[in-house]
Enzyme design. Structure first.
Site, short mmCIF file in Angstrom:
data_model
loop_
_atom_site.label_atom_id
_atom_site.label_comp_id
_atom_site.label_asym_id
_atom_site.label_seq_id
_atom_site.Cartn_x
_atom_site.Cartn_y
_atom_site.Cartn_z
N CYS B 45 -72.74 -99.60 19.89
CA CYS B 45 -72.31 -99.00 18.84
C CYS B 45 -71.74 -99.80 17.79
O CYS B 45 -70.35 -99.66 17.56
CB CYS B 45 -71.23 -97.98 19.99
SG CYS B 45 -71.32 -96.94 18.96
N GLN B 48 -76.31 -99.83 13.11
CA GLN B 48 -77.23 -99.09 13.80
C GLN B 48 -77.08 -97.96 14.50
O GLN B 48 -77.48 -97.03 14.13
CB GLN B 48 -77.99 -100.10 13.96
CG GLN B 48 -78.70 -101.53 12.22
CD GLN B 48 -79.92 -100.15 11.77
OE1 GLN B 48 -80.16 -99.14 12.02
NE2 GLN B 48 -79.68 -100.43 10.44
N HIS B 132 -85.28 -104.52 16.96
CA HIS B 132 -86.37 -105.99 16.20
C HIS B 132 -87.04 -106.29 17.64
O HIS B 132 -86.58 -105.81 18.53
CB HIS B 132 -85.53 -106.14 15.89
CG HIS B 132 -85.46 -108.18 15.32
ND1 HIS B 132 -87.00 -108.00 14.44
CD2 HIS B 132 -85.18 -109.12 15.55
CE1 HIS B 132 -86.62 -109.65 14.01
NE2 HIS B 132 -85.65 -109.89 14.17
#
Lengths: 474, 490
Positions: B45, B48, B132
């Protein structure tokens, strides 16, 4: 003449109309114009200075001995007085009526000036005519000449240009220019474009209260006053709503909002708890409370902008929150204005597109608006007196104009619920009046339910009859 | 674990690298419906994680957060972020088994540990999302066969992802499906719904691959984005001070100069950035950039080669295993640089002055953008990816430098970006030493002091034509066109 001092003066004119807490000073040599919508009390204010009305509180001092007033009311009285002289119904002798020259001589203090004025206003052919045979315009001229020839210390002209022909208007203007050096002049006008350029001060009446006093040599203030007067005097109509919208109609028997036992806290910091609130369609609410009592938090539970709406029991527009509805399903039913919104509205966007974005609940415009939407948005710009600035950049506008646009943005889709969180915050008196006038129109003329938040007790909205007050957090 | 890319055949490698297309907005007409009623559990958290979760929930999806036991017990910042926003927070053991979609939004460096712990807890046929692909591509993480693996990567910082959503828009987003883990063929549908839930579909979505994303992202961030701006900052500052310019002015010109000149880049590409200069200055910048490109080209090639071969990531992972000794040492060095410690003058620098007095900086941006782009496309990466990972993101990093200078810029970017940035910087500083010796305050600090701003017509035409015909300008014009067609804010 001394300064005329009106202090917190409340004066009753009839059962339905009073002037409300007027505070005003008129200095010798000043030329005031009083503006306002029909029924705002302009004529009553003029009449007050001519000795009419029943002063109930406050004071009126410094009135000079010689006050002249020309008004439709005074004209009516004059005509009535002339009628009263006619006793033919009992004497059976035909009443020839008072001749114009007799009338003029009656009130004259300066025969030389009177002769000059009679000539100037081209009254000579009328001198031997009976007063009762004069036309309205001729009566007007007669009264003006009477007033001007009486060397008044205070001259009150209520709609003096009304009923005069072009030539007479010109002559009157010339006379007033000559007059006003020695006389305090008070002009009461309906139309902004009739204001002569020798006027030194302007005041605006609204619902019996003197809401604006400005100097005529302050162009920004004059421009604002013109905008406000335009709003109050033009035949204001809230632009229509868009038909053919894809928003599902709300069930009429359901509350718009029902919040049960709500609680908002940040960590150990409690904002409020055990809060219940139910808003039925058509119930206009005012929400108040001290700073930090959680007004904005509460409203954001409704709009969905406070993330804690998801762990509270909130029913809005047919949705129990947190059951798969999106925030856009909620926002389509809401028009919203707050300082927070204005701070967030930081995108590069034109004035017209700000209003159009209200159809999409977006900040900035990301969809192609329909022709109909464009037309409605332009009507709103017209209402705000901003048509000429449709293409201007929103960011270049004054704070007040930005706020006005955001209010129009909130109203443009005629939302079932219009939330105005301190809409007048940071606005000057002028813009505040303008906004309040708009909100009253919405309350009175549309199906929108209004929730209004404010601190200022004076910003009362007609039509709001439900109140919720939040306490200071413990 | 073996580097996944290196296990593929050349044919597969090229196919994966060459994936990147701008998706038709009509492909998102189903919105979030694929994820309606499904359980989304976010791991992490931070910025993003929080902001994507807020958007997804506001789009009508069921979102909760899972954190390490210690983060919950100690009520760390991540726990506060989630609970203050009204989210359910639970341990991995509590929430992961309930999840239909697990969103891994932790930093790259933690991926192996997190994914290793989480995957065994995931229910059969669930979906794991990354933002990613480093863990999959470079570390070769193997995910259970029944699990669908996707990537959704908003191309902006988390706060912007949220702000744009609240406005009713979104940020450009890259999505990908890990083809090796797409057992039901549901990957693309889930990725599209996830992107729509964050608002990305309104700003444009690029369909790419894990490999194209990782290889282009690494290349961009370590060369033009962070490496070039860091190296350029140090060189330009030191040069100006050595030439007698007040350090306060030099520091301000550099710190805000990148942001100002790349703002022009954002709106109209390299062409517009150079068009902001006078004609003689434009020709000067053009010539300097050509010289810089010749000097730096082998360095860009080396970075691309090391990224492709996996040498870069294995070197970095060794440093991770070695408690980040190299990284932290380099970070400290950055913090001690003269530029970092100079105090800015209060003197105002006008917007145009940043261009006029920063000709060399403009040349460095042009050289870096074009080299990174040319090197990527030559390595098989599509023009769209190469554009986003070079030119498009440069203003974002420049903005970070304007706010925080270099030390903080390095602390806020990803670990991979920071490590690569230092590698680039250490190689590039000596490489440009001779070139910098020949520079003077006419190109950095004072600007050209010309009585006569005339130029040769023929030469100006050549320069303008070369600027406008570069491939990064052509793709840039197309992609910016898509963006502004969607973002109709006038």
């Amino acid at each position: 003449m001394d300064t005329i001092c009106v202090q917190q003066c409340t004066a009753k004119f009839n059962a339905d109309f009073s002037l409300d807490a007027i505070t005003w000073n008129i200095e010798p040599g000043q030329c005031w114009v009083i503006l306002g919508a029909n029924g705002s009390g302009k004529s009553a204010l003029g009449a007050l200075l001519a000795g009419e009305g029943e002063i109930q509180s406050g004071s009126l001092t410094g009135l000079p001995g010689r006050v002249s007033i020309v008004s439709l009311e005074a004209q009516a009285k004059l005509i009535q007085a002339e009628r009263d002289k006619d006793d033919s119904d009992i004497t059976d002798v035909v009443f020839a009526g008072t001749l114009v020259e007799e009338m003029l001589e009656e009130s004259c203090v300066d025969p030389a000036l009177l002769a000059k004025l009679v000539q100037r206003f081209n009254l000579t052919p009328l001198l031997t005519r009976s007063f009762r045979h004069l036309s309205t315009g001729e009566t007007r001229k007669l009264m003006l000449v009477q007033a001007l020839a009486s060397h008044p210390e205070l001259l009150i002209l209520d709609e003096p240009f009304e009923g005069l022909d072009v030539r007479a208007v010109e002559i009157l203007r010339e006379c007033l220019v000559e007059q006003n050096r020695s006389t305090a002049l008070l002009l009461i006008l309906n139309r902004f474009d009739e204001i002569p350029d020798f006027v030194t001060h302007m005041a605006l009446l609204h619902q019996g209260a003197l809401v604006q006093q400005i100097a005529a040599n302050d162009p920004p203030a004059v421009a604002q006053l013109a905008q406000l007067l335009h709003l109050q005097t033009s035949d204001i109509r809230i632009p229509e709503m868009e038909t053919d919208v894809n928003v599902a109609a709300l069930a009429p028997d359901q509350p718009l909002v029902e919040i049960r036992n709500a609680r908002i806290a940040y960590g150990d910091n409690l904002v409020f708890e055990h809060l219940n609130w139910r808003i039925e369609p058509g119930q206009h609410w005012q929400l108040s409370g001290p700073n930090g009592s959680g007004k904005t938090c509460l409203l954001n539970l409704i709009t969905g902008d406070n993330p804690q709406c998801y762990n509270n029991d909130i029913f809005v527009f047919g949705y129990q929150r947190g059951q798969g509805e999106s925030i856009w399903d909620i926002k389509q039913h809401i028009g919203y204005v707050s300082s927070g919104l204005q701070w967030d509205y930081r995108v590069s966007v034109s004035v017209l597109n700000v209003i159009l974005s209200g159809f999409y609940d977006s900040i900035g415009l990301y969809q192609t608006a329909s022709d109909r939407q464009q037309e409605i948005a332009r009507q709103w710009l017209g209402l705000l007196g901003m048509s000429q600035r449709a293409g201007a950049s929103f960011q270049q506008l004054s704070f007040g104009d930005q706020r006005l646009l955001l209010i129009a943005r909130a109203m443009v889709k005629h939302p079932p619920l219009l939330i105005l969180d301190e809409p007048c915050l940071g606005l000057d008196d002028m813009n505040r009046q303008l906004v309040l006038a708009l909100i009253e129109k919405v309350c009175a003329e549309t199906d929108t339910t209004v929730v209004y938040v404010n601190h200022h007790a004076t910003d009362r909205i007609e039509g709001i009859d439900h109140y919720l007050a939040l306490d200071q957090r413990s | 674990m073996a580097n996944y890319f290196n296990t593929l055949s050349l044919r597969e490698q090229l196919a994966q690298l060459g994936k990147c297309e701008f998706m038709d907005p009509a492909a998102f007409s189903d919105g979030v419906s694929v994820l309606k009623g499904k359980k989304l559990v976010v791991i992490g958290c931070g910025s993003q994680g929080l902001n994507q979760g807020l958007n997804l929930r506001d789009s009508g999806l069921d979102v909760s957060y899972t954190l390490r036991d210690s983060a919950i017990k100690e009520q760390r910042q991540s726990w506060k972020n989630a609970t203050d926003n009204g989210f359910t927070v639970g341990t991995y053991a509590e929430l992961i088994p309930t999840a239909d979609l697990v969103l891994n939004l932790t930093p790259d460096k933690q991926h192996t540990a997190v994914v290793t712990e989480v995957v065994p807890l995931m229910k059969k046929n669930a979906c794991l999302a990354y933002s990613h692909g480093f863990n999959i591509v470079e570390e070769g993480m193997q995910i259970r066969d029944d699990i669908t693996v996707i990537m959704v990567a908003p191309k902006c910082p988390g706060t912007e992802v949220r702000e744009e959503y609240k406005r009713g828009f979104g940020v450009p987003t890259l999505i990908a499906v890990h083809e090796k883990n797409d057992p039901q063929g549901q990957g693309l549908a889930i990725a599209k719904a996830y992107a729509a839930g964050t608002g990305g579909h309104k700003a444009g979505v690029l369909m790419s691959s894990f490999i194209a994303e990782v290889k282009s992202d690494l290349m961009g961030e370590q060369t033009i984005l962070c490496g070039m701006l860091q190296t350029g900052s140090l060189l330009c500052f030191d040069k100006m001070v050595a030439q007698g310019i007040a350090p306060g002015y030099a520091s301000k010109l550099v710190q805000y100069g990148w942001e100002t000149v790349t703002e022009a880049l954002k709106y109209g590409g390299v062409t517009n950035m150079l068009d902001r200069l006078s004609n003689p200055a434009k020709i000067k910048a053009f010539d300097l950039a050509a010289e810089l490109k010749d000097i730096m080209r082998p360095l860009y090639h080396k970075h691309m080669d090391d990224i492709m071969s996996g040498a870069f990531s294995s070197g970095m992972m060794q440093d991770w295993a070695n408690d980040d000794v190299s990284l932290l040492g380099w970070r400290k060095e950055t913090g001690e640089s003269a530029f970092e410690n100079a105090t800015n003058t209060d003197e105002e620098i006008k917007e145009q002055e940043y261009f006029d007095h920063g000709i060399l900086m403009v040349a460095m941006v042009k050289a870096g953008v074009e080299l990174a782009y040319e090197t990527m496309t030559a390595a098989g990466i599509k023009a769209e990816s190469a554009y986003y990972e070079s030119l498009h993101e440069t203003p974002l990093i420049a903005n970070t430098i304007a706010r925080k200078k270099l030390f903080e810029m390095n602390s806020t970017i990803s670990d991979t970006a920071e490590y690569g940035c230092y590698l680039y910087n250490h190689a590039c500083l000596p490489l440009l030493a001779d070139f910098m010796a020949g520079m003077n305050t006419d190109v950095i600090g004072h600007g050209l002091s010309l009585q006569d701003t005339g130029v040769d017509n023929q030469r100006l035409i050549e320069v303008n034509a070369a600027l406008r015909s570069h491939s990064v300008e052509i793709i840039g014009q197309t992609l910016r066109g898509y963006m502004s067609a969607m973002k109709k804010i006038v």
